[in-house]
Design a protein around this motif. Sequence first.
Motif, PDB file in Angstrom:
ATOM      1  N   GLY A 280       1.374 -10.778  10.609  1.00  0.00           N
ATOM      2  CA  GLY A 280       1.614 -11.135  11.990  1.00  0.00           C
ATOM      3  C   GLY A 280       3.072 -11.465  12.256  1.00  0.00           C
ATOM      4  O   GLY A 280       3.661 -11.006  13.244  1.00  0.00           O
ATOM      5  N   ARG A 281       3.663 -12.263  11.385  1.00  0.00           N
ATOM      6  CA  ARG A 281       5.079 -12.619  11.565  1.00  0.00           C
ATOM      7  C   ARG A 281       5.976 -11.389  11.498  1.00  0.00           C
ATOM      8  O   ARG A 281       7.010 -11.319  12.176  1.00  0.00           O
ATOM      9  CB  ARG A 281       5.496 -13.657  10.523  1.00  0.00           C
ATOM     10  N   SER A 311       0.116 -15.146  14.545  1.00  0.00           N
ATOM     11  CA  SER A 311       1.410 -15.271  13.880  1.00  0.00           C
ATOM     12  C   SER A 311       2.535 -14.496  14.549  1.00  0.00           C
ATOM     13  O   SER A 311       3.714 -14.792  14.332  1.00  0.00           O
ATOM     14  CB  SER A 311       1.271 -14.835  12.417  1.00  0.00           C
ATOM     15  N   ALA A 312       2.212 -13.498  15.366  1.00  0.00           N
ATOM     16  CA  ALA A 312       3.247 -12.814  16.140  1.00  0.00           C
ATOM     17  C   ALA A 312       3.556 -13.545  17.447  1.00  0.00           C
ATOM     18  O   ALA A 312       4.512 -13.213  18.136  1.00  0.00           O
ATOM     19  CB  ALA A 312       2.830 -11.371  16.442  1.00  0.00           C
ATOM     20  N   ARG A 340       0.540 -19.960   9.605  1.00  0.00           N
ATOM     21  CA  ARG A 340       0.616 -18.937  10.637  1.00  0.00           C
ATOM     22  C   ARG A 340       2.047 -18.623  11.077  1.00  0.00           C
ATOM     23  O   ARG A 340       2.409 -17.466  11.238  1.00  0.00           O
ATOM     24  CB  ARG A 340      -0.205 -19.366  11.866  1.00  0.00           C
ATOM     25  N   GLY A 341       2.848 -19.655  11.353  1.00  0.00           N
ATOM     26  CA  GLY A 341       4.119 -19.395  12.025  1.00  0.00           C
ATOM     27  C   GLY A 341       3.864 -18.990  13.464  1.00  0.00           C
ATOM     28  O   GLY A 341       2.844 -19.313  14.055  1.00  0.00           O
ATOM     29  N   PRO A 376       4.820 -23.643   9.848  1.00  0.00           N
ATOM     30  CA  PRO A 376       4.190 -24.306  11.000  1.00  0.00           C
ATOM     31  C   PRO A 376       4.493 -23.544  12.285  1.00  0.00           C
ATOM     32  O   PRO A 376       5.550 -22.933  12.431  1.00  0.00           O
ATOM     33  CB  PRO A 376       4.850 -25.681  11.010  1.00  0.00           C
ATOM     34  N   SER A 377       3.556 -23.573  13.203  1.00  0.00           N
ATOM     35  CA  SER A 377       3.710 -22.852  14.466  1.00  0.00           C
ATOM     36  C   SER A 377       4.418 -23.724  15.499  1.00  0.00           C
ATOM     37  O   SER A 377       4.355 -24.950  15.451  1.00  0.00           O
ATOM     38  CB  SER A 377       2.336 -22.429  15.005  1.00  0.00           C
ATOM     39  N   ASP A 378       5.038 -23.062  16.449  1.00  0.00           N
ATOM     40  CA  ASP A 378       5.691 -23.735  17.560  1.00  0.00           C
ATOM     41  C   ASP A 378       4.732 -23.732  18.751  1.00  0.00           C
ATOM     42  O   ASP A 378       4.503 -22.693  19.354  1.00  0.00           O
ATOM     43  CB  ASP A 378       6.994 -23.011  17.905  1.00  0.00           C
TER      44      ASP A 378
END
Length: 455
Positions: A280-281, A311-312, A340-341, A376-378
């Motif tokens: 995803g990233r 993640s995208a 995930r990011g 970590p995700s934003d």
Amino acid sequence: MKYKLLLLLLVSLNCFAQNNSFPSDSVDLILKRIQLPQIPSFKIVVTELGAKGDSISDAKPAFDKAMALCKKNNGGTIVVPKGVYTLNGPIHFVSNVKLLIEKDAKIRFSDNPKHYLPMVLTSWEGTMIYNYSPLIYAYGCTDIAITGEGTIDGEGSKVWHSFKAKEGADKLLTREMNHNNVSLKDRKFGLGHFLRPQLIQFFNCKNILVENIKIEDSPFWCLHLLKSQSITIRGLRYKAFNTNNDGIDPEYAKDVLIENIDFDNADDNIAIKAGRDHEGRANSETPSENIVIRNCNFKGLHGVVMGSEMSAGIRNVFIDNCKTVGYLKRGVYFKTNADRGGFIKNIYVRNIQLDEVEDCIYITANYMGEGSGNFPSDVSDIFLSNIFCKKARETAIIIQGFAQKKVRNIHLDTIEVQSAKNGMTILNTENVTMNDVIVGQKATIPTSASKSVKH
């Protein structure tokens, strides 16, 4: 009392009315970009090609002939008249085609996994793989539609349902392939594996319409909008109670309208996704974005969900004027974790009516407690307004950031939960603002001291 919370939260931490206004102009711009499919005038009725709506005969050869004729004529409409049509295998779309399922017509797919071979390129819980074909599959098509008042039945409750108990090793393998960047050509599942196919999947498609049909008994996710854009989904009805029967899953999708849907499915009604973890990233240039959800009736597990495969990134989502019919576990649910990011941002939710839920609003960056902590995700810039809930069996509002990445800029305006076991839990956050938030019975002005009080 232990199970009743009488709490008034009238907190005006700052004046954010202007920031929290629902940006209707942004919604209008999205709607202007979405194009309905243009379908040529050619028309063919499947019964003219030998299909029998007797629920027994295999109608797949007739449907394949109809699709081939449409391709030869640069598109057209395939008409499915009254009857029950059994298909021993998938429908594969070509461009410029409408599948019109008339009232009292049903397409019922076989549940023999061998009928969905050879494998096709698809996605399974956020990871690209080769697997059994989705039962209706469109890859790289433009201007396609499924309409009518008929039914699509995935026959998912027997053979496909038995895959659930056996899928663990294959699910883990997809995640290992994702994390280790295994070449796509080596990600082969299908026969001998146990990953269920989606009922309907549009992959790399554009100008899509799905309208007024009924969806039943899907093997897995019901309607998967994968790497597609300019999409209109409206007027659908659901009766899908198998495990993981998500109603609509936009993934890496953009410019999407979802409206006037009557959900009744045994998982998320709408789950917006954008790939899992490493893969995803690596696709961060194609987040799920510009999605409008309005005038829907929720029933099932959760109402609107962001994640957990995101993640995208997910951004620019506008949810308006929806309500529940009966119980939901969670009404509005954002979920991600430290593997995930990506991001969840610019989300606007307003005018939501919930009956009884477990949790009303749940935003978590620590979903399932999973994650190494490296990604970590934003989660930021989320605006929730005019949300009413009769009862939360557990907690009215939960916002959980991640210790190394706080959830920030969350705005709650005019939220009322009439009854809740717990009020709210807010952890690892920054700039959470609240105005006219009521959990329990609304407090009035303070009473004066009684004359009988002795000092």
